[in-house]
Design a protein around this motif. Sequence first.
Motif, PDB file in Angstrom:
ATOM      1  N   ARG A 261     -62.662  19.897 -53.576  1.00 37.36           N
ATOM      2  CA  ARG A 261     -64.115  19.723 -53.503  1.00 37.36           C
ATOM      3  C   ARG A 261     -64.609  20.440 -52.263  1.00 37.36           C
ATOM      4  N   ASP A 262     -65.732  21.134 -52.383  1.00 43.25           N
ATOM      5  CA  ASP A 262     -66.247  21.923 -51.267  1.00 43.25           C
ATOM      6  C   ASP A 262     -66.497  21.099 -50.018  1.00 43.25           C
ATOM      7  N   ASP A 263     -66.923  19.850 -50.178  1.00 46.59           N
ATOM      8  CA  ASP A 263     -67.244  19.019 -49.004  1.00 46.59           C
ATOM      9  C   ASP A 263     -66.044  18.222 -48.494  1.00 46.59           C
ATOM     10  N   PHE A 264     -64.866  18.405 -49.105  1.00 47.33           N
ATOM     11  CA  PHE A 264     -63.651  17.688 -48.707  1.00 47.33           C
ATOM     12  C   PHE A 264     -63.878  16.175 -48.671  1.00 47.33           C
ATOM     13  N   TYR A 265     -64.726  15.681 -49.571  1.00 47.80           N
ATOM     14  CA  TYR A 265     -65.012  14.250 -49.711  1.00 47.80           C
ATOM     15  C   TYR A 265     -65.697  13.666 -48.467  1.00 47.80           C
ATOM     16  N   SER A 266     -66.503  14.466 -47.793  1.00 47.69           N
ATOM     17  CA  SER A 266     -67.217  13.959 -46.625  1.00 47.69           C
ATOM     18  C   SER A 266     -68.475  13.185 -47.012  1.00 47.69           C
ATOM     19  N   SER A 267     -68.934  13.303 -48.251  1.00 49.97           N
ATOM     20  CA  SER A 267     -70.139  12.573 -48.672  1.00 49.97           C
ATOM     21  C   SER A 267     -69.811  11.235 -49.323  1.00 49.97           C
ATOM     22  N   GLU A 268     -68.583  11.071 -49.802  1.00 49.57           N
ATOM     23  CA  GLU A 268     -68.162   9.802 -50.404  1.00 49.57           C
ATOM     24  C   GLU A 268     -66.636   9.797 -50.506  1.00 49.57           C
ATOM     25  N   HIS A 269     -66.073   8.586 -50.536  1.00 48.70           N
ATOM     26  CA  HIS A 269     -64.624   8.483 -50.687  1.00 48.70           C
ATOM     27  C   HIS A 269     -64.222   8.886 -52.107  1.00 48.70           C
ATOM     28  N   PRO A 270     -63.033   9.459 -52.261  1.00 47.06           N
ATOM     29  CA  PRO A 270     -62.555   9.794 -53.605  1.00 47.06           C
ATOM     30  C   PRO A 270     -62.334   8.534 -54.438  1.00 47.06           C
ATOM     31  N   GLN A 271     -62.465   8.712 -55.742  1.00 49.25           N
ATOM     32  CA  GLN A 271     -62.226   7.627 -56.688  1.00 49.25           C
ATOM     33  C   GLN A 271     -61.027   8.002 -57.557  1.00 49.25           C
ATOM     34  N   ALA A 272     -60.640   7.115 -58.441  1.00 45.09           N
ATOM     35  CA  ALA A 272     -59.426   7.314 -59.239  1.00 45.09           C
ATOM     36  C   ALA A 272     -59.398   8.667 -59.934  1.00 45.09           C
ATOM     37  N   GLU A 273     -60.516   9.080 -60.505  1.00 41.18           N
ATOM     38  CA  GLU A 273     -60.538  10.337 -61.256  1.00 41.18           C
ATOM     39  C   GLU A 273     -60.362  11.572 -60.370  1.00 41.18           C
ATOM     40  N   ASP A 274     -60.469  11.409 -59.054  1.00 42.88           N
ATOM     41  CA  ASP A 274     -60.285  12.523 -58.117  1.00 42.88           C
ATOM     42  C   ASP A 274     -58.831  12.675 -57.676  1.00 42.88           C
ATOM     43  N   VAL A 275     -57.994  11.690 -57.967  1.00 49.47           N
ATOM     44  CA  VAL A 275     -56.635  11.637 -57.419  1.00 49.47           C
ATOM     45  C   VAL A 275     -55.629  12.271 -58.389  1.00 49.47           C
ATOM     46  N   LEU A 276     -54.845  13.213 -57.867  1.00 46.19           N
ATOM     47  CA  LEU A 276     -53.793  13.866 -58.645  1.00 46.19           C
ATOM     48  C   LEU A 276     -52.422  13.232 -58.384  1.00 46.19           C
ATOM     49  N   LEU A 277     -52.202  12.771 -57.155  1.00 49.67           N
ATOM     50  CA  LEU A 277     -50.905  12.233 -56.746  1.00 49.67           C
ATOM     51  C   LEU A 277     -51.115  11.326 -55.550  1.00 49.67           C
ATOM     52  N   VAL A 278     -50.436  10.195 -55.536  1.00 53.04           N
ATOM     53  CA  VAL A 278     -50.414   9.305 -54.385  1.00 53.04           C
ATOM     54  C   VAL A 278     -48.974   9.218 -53.904  1.00 53.04           C
ATOM     55  N   ILE A 279     -48.799   9.247 -52.574  1.00 54.29           N
ATOM     56  CA  ILE A 279     -47.469   9.086 -51.985  1.00 54.29           C
ATOM     57  C   ILE A 279     -47.534   7.953 -50.978  1.00 54.29           C
ATOM     58  N   GLU A 280     -46.661   6.980 -51.152  1.00 61.70           N
ATOM     59  CA  GLU A 280     -46.525   5.876 -50.215  1.00 61.70           C
ATOM     60  C   GLU A 280     -45.190   6.019 -49.502  1.00 61.70           C
ATOM     61  N   VAL A 281     -45.235   6.015 -48.173  1.00 63.42           N
ATOM     62  CA  VAL A 281     -44.024   6.018 -47.351  1.00 63.42           C
ATOM     63  C   VAL A 281     -43.846   4.578 -46.897  1.00 63.42           C
ATOM     64  N   ALA A 282     -42.706   3.980 -47.194  1.00 61.04           N
ATOM     65  CA  ALA A 282     -42.556   2.539 -46.954  1.00 61.04           C
ATOM     66  C   ALA A 282     -41.265   2.210 -46.228  1.00 61.04           C
ATOM     67  N   ASP A 283     -41.397   1.388 -45.194  1.00 62.16           N
ATOM     68  CA  ASP A 283     -40.203   0.784 -44.604  1.00 62.16           C
ATOM     69  C   ASP A 283     -40.318  -0.725 -44.784  1.00 62.16           C
ATOM     70  N   SER A 284     -41.167  -1.401 -44.029  1.00 63.35           N
ATOM     71  CA  SER A 284     -41.298  -2.854 -44.199  1.00 63.35           C
ATOM     72  C   SER A 284     -42.164  -3.242 -45.399  1.00 63.35           C
ATOM     73  N   SER A 285     -42.886  -2.289 -45.984  1.00 56.25           N
ATOM     74  CA  SER A 285     -43.821  -2.612 -47.069  1.00 56.25           C
ATOM     75  C   SER A 285     -43.318  -2.223 -48.462  1.00 56.25           C
ATOM     76  N   VAL A 286     -42.025  -1.947 -48.608  1.00 56.27           N
ATOM     77  CA  VAL A 286     -41.496  -1.481 -49.896  1.00 56.27           C
ATOM     78  C   VAL A 286     -41.837  -2.452 -51.029  1.00 56.27           C
ATOM     79  N   ARG A 287     -41.549  -3.727 -50.842  1.00 60.93           N
ATOM     80  CA  ARG A 287     -41.798  -4.720 -51.901  1.00 60.93           C
ATOM     81  C   ARG A 287     -43.288  -4.811 -52.233  1.00 60.93           C
ATOM     82  N   TYR A 288     -44.128  -4.834 -51.209  1.00 60.27           N
ATOM     83  CA  TYR A 288     -45.578  -4.881 -51.388  1.00 60.27           C
ATOM     84  C   TYR A 288     -46.072  -3.654 -52.167  1.00 60.27           C
ATOM     85  N   ASP A 289     -45.591  -2.471 -51.773  1.00 57.52           N
ATOM     86  CA  ASP A 289     -46.009  -1.257 -52.471  1.00 57.52           C
ATOM     87  C   ASP A 289     -45.585  -1.288 -53.939  1.00 57.52           C
ATOM     88  N   ARG A 290     -44.375  -1.779 -54.217  1.00 53.78           N
ATOM     89  CA  ARG A 290     -43.877  -1.838 -55.599  1.00 53.78           C
ATOM     90  C   ARG A 290     -44.638  -2.857 -56.452  1.00 53.78           C
TER      91      ARG A 290
END
Length: 194
Positions: free
Chosen positions: A96-125
């Motif tokens: 997006r030209d504005d790099f989402y500076s006018s509003e936060h992205p929503q589900a339809e804007d997301v191609l991939l999510v990456i979670e890095v987890a050490d203590s939060s593995v169970r919560y993330d799953r």
Amino acid sequence: MHANALPPPHPHRVTTQEFFRMGEAGVLDPEARIELIEGEMIDMPPIAPPHAGRTSRLTLLLIEAIGRRAVVSTQNPILLGDLSAPQPDIAILKPRDDFYSSEHPQAEDVLLVIEVADSSVRYDRTRKLPLYASYGIPEVWLIDIPARAIWVHRAPENGTYRSSYPLAPPYRISPSMLDGAELELGTLVNDGGV
């Protein structure tokens, strides 16, 4: 039952609008790591060096592989309905030209999510993966630091991912929504990621 009886107490779910207004008004500590998940404000643990190092390394790898074809967003909120504003470690967003500076992205804007987890593995799953799947996020990677593993989740359907598997050596992967991008992620599991 008495006709004028009051309803029993019940939890108040915080909306995304209320959550962000609290932040703007200074109700929430700006240094706090708080996510809004299904109307609940969740305190996240501080980011430890192994987590930070992997997130930084992965961000660089993604920028090099993707270039300007998508936005690499690090630890910023995505809006999932009226009750959730998770802050994944990395979200790959449609350009997006504005790099989402006018509003936060929503589900339809997301191609991939990456979670890095050490203590939060169970919560993330158990909490975040079903949330991402229920909003149709097409792909999620979970970097499980304690297990030295990378889990790939694809094909969301009815609040779950139909395809979930551990990435095997040599830990090479192409994001499903980004043709031609290939990453080698072995350093995230083999040498401590830093």
